[in-house]
Design an enzyme around this catalytic site. Structure first.
Site, mmCIF file in Angstrom:
data_model
loop_
_atom_site.group_PDB
_atom_site.id
_atom_site.type_symbol
_atom_site.label_atom_id
_atom_site.label_comp_id
_atom_site.label_asym_id
_atom_site.label_seq_id
_atom_site.Cartn_x
_atom_site.Cartn_y
_atom_site.Cartn_z
ATOM 1 N N ASP A 33 -13.352 4.123 -10.270
ATOM 2 C CA ASP A 33 -13.355 2.990 -9.343
ATOM 3 C C ASP A 33 -12.085 2.132 -9.467
ATOM 4 O O ASP A 33 -11.941 1.117 -8.798
ATOM 5 C CB ASP A 33 -14.607 2.116 -9.554
ATOM 6 C CG ASP A 33 -14.646 1.470 -10.936
ATOM 7 O OD1 ASP A 33 -13.684 1.669 -11.712
ATOM 8 O OD2 ASP A 33 -15.621 0.764 -11.232
ATOM 9 N N LYS A 181 21.901 -25.245 -7.373
ATOM 10 C CA LYS A 181 21.120 -24.311 -6.549
ATOM 11 C C LYS A 181 19.971 -25.014 -5.840
ATOM 12 O O LYS A 181 19.299 -25.844 -6.424
ATOM 13 C CB LYS A 181 20.557 -23.207 -7.438
ATOM 14 C CG LYS A 181 19.652 -22.233 -6.726
ATOM 15 C CD LYS A 181 19.270 -21.057 -7.606
ATOM 16 C CE LYS A 181 17.842 -21.141 -8.071
ATOM 17 N NZ LYS A 181 17.412 -19.969 -8.844
HETATM 18 C C1 R5P Z 1 14.221 -19.733 -11.171
HETATM 19 O O1 R5P Z 1 14.560 -20.898 -11.215
HETATM 20 C C2 R5P Z 1 14.702 -18.737 -12.173
HETATM 21 O O2 R5P Z 1 15.422 -19.361 -13.185
HETATM 22 C C3 R5P Z 1 15.567 -17.684 -11.519
HETATM 23 O O3 R5P Z 1 16.751 -18.279 -11.037
HETATM 24 C C4 R5P Z 1 14.845 -17.037 -10.392
HETATM 25 O O4 R5P Z 1 13.603 -16.616 -10.816
HETATM 26 C C5 R5P Z 1 15.610 -15.861 -9.850
HETATM 27 O O5 R5P Z 1 14.921 -15.359 -8.766
HETATM 28 P P1 R5P Z 1 15.639 -14.464 -7.676
HETATM 29 O O6 R5P Z 1 16.300 -13.309 -8.388
HETATM 30 O O7 R5P Z 1 14.510 -14.009 -6.797
HETATM 31 O O8 R5P Z 1 16.615 -15.323 -6.944
#
Ligand code: R5P
Length: 277
Positions: A33, A181
């Site tokens: 299952d 970012k």
């Molecule tokens: C988020 O703040 C983490 O520190 C990484 O920057 C994030 O998980 C990276 O994700 P991705 O590769 O999808 O941009």
């Protein structure tokens, strides 16, 4: 005894060798299952369960390993090389769970102690009701880096600057800096370049996780005429087409650790974890 989760068998073996502890030959099975079942042949007084929780299945498997180990051992230690759901450390909208807290509570019930490698935020350790030790393995990523003259270690956001500093210290020389970012969606980010000089210079981008690769590929595209671009991360999740995105963005090589066992996992975190066991 080291008890490996099915996704962490290489790291578990490396740990067993380093610590001189036996490695349990766990059997992983599945019923018709779809439900899964594990069997630990035997264990000694201290069972160290080593299991990255990369998927929902891995979470269930971890709970099963902890429960089976607790039947035989006096002490169960849980090593989460990579803790899944760790990035959901808050409710982003009303009505949502704090998923990291939910899984931490479940993991707590089967263990005396937890150790996890570079959690997304160390604050998630507070979600466990037993002691939880966050371990920093970023410095170990210096090992496979090629010889570079005056490299730049660049974090994609201010939160990752400590990783860049750890890696630079492990490498022995170089400058550190970070981008600003903004995450637009889970697969789309906006990045503002740093003032650091990248022209004809080797750049090492470092982050805790590379998931979809959006952060690192966008960061790479912001670099002005670098010599070579290397991506280093503790957890090389590399979901979907992350590797293609990074290659198309001009990344020369990716270096990750064995918290997630992928072809780029050239660094073991075993010595760092062993220090805390
Ligand atoms: C988020 O703040 C983490 O520190 C990484 O920057 C994030 O998980 C990276 O994700 P991705 O590769 O999808 O941009």
């Amino acid at each position: 005894m080291i008890v490996p989760g099915s996704a962490s068998q290489s790291l578990a073996a490396a740990l067993a060798e380093l610590l001189g502890e036996p490695l349990a030959a766990v059997e992983y099975d599945r019923f018709a299952d779809g439900e899964q079942l594990v069997r630990i042949p035997d264990t000694d007084e201290r069972a160290i369960v080593v299991a990255s929780t990369l998927s929902d299945r891995a979470h269930v498997e971890l709970l099963q390993l902890q429960d089976a180990a607790a039947e035989m051992a006096d002490e169960v230690i849980t090593v989460l090389p990579y803790m899944g759901y760790g990035r959901q450390d808050e409710a982003f909208e009303t009505g949502q769970p704090i998923s990291a807290r939910a899984v931490a509570k479940a993991i707590t019930t089967g263990t005396d102690r937890v150790l996890t490698v570079n959690p997304h935020e160390t604050a998630i350790c507070e979600f466990f009701d037993v002691s939880c030790t966050p371990v920093d393995a970023a410095r170990r990523l210096a090992k496979p880096l090629p010889t570079m003259d005056d490299p730049l270690f660049l974090a994609p956001d201010a939160g990752a600057i400590e990783l860049a500093t750890s890696l630079r210290d492990g490498y022995g020389s170089g400058e550190t800096d970070y981008f600003e970012k903004t995450r637009v969606t889970d697969t789309d980010v906006e990045i503002t370049p740093s003032d650091a000089e990248t022209h004809d210079r080797d750049v090492v981008l470092i982050d805790d996780i590379v998931a979809t690769g959006s952060t690192m590929s966008t960061a790479t595209s912001q670099l002005e005429a670098p010599a070579r671009v290397f991506v280093a991360c503790v957890h090389p999740l590399l979901a979907a087409n992350a590797r293609t995105q990074l290659a198309n963005a001009g990344v020369d090589a990716i270096f990750g650790t064995d918290t997630i066992e992928r072809p780029v996992s050239s660094v073991t975190v075993a010595p760092t974890v062993a220090e805390h066991l």
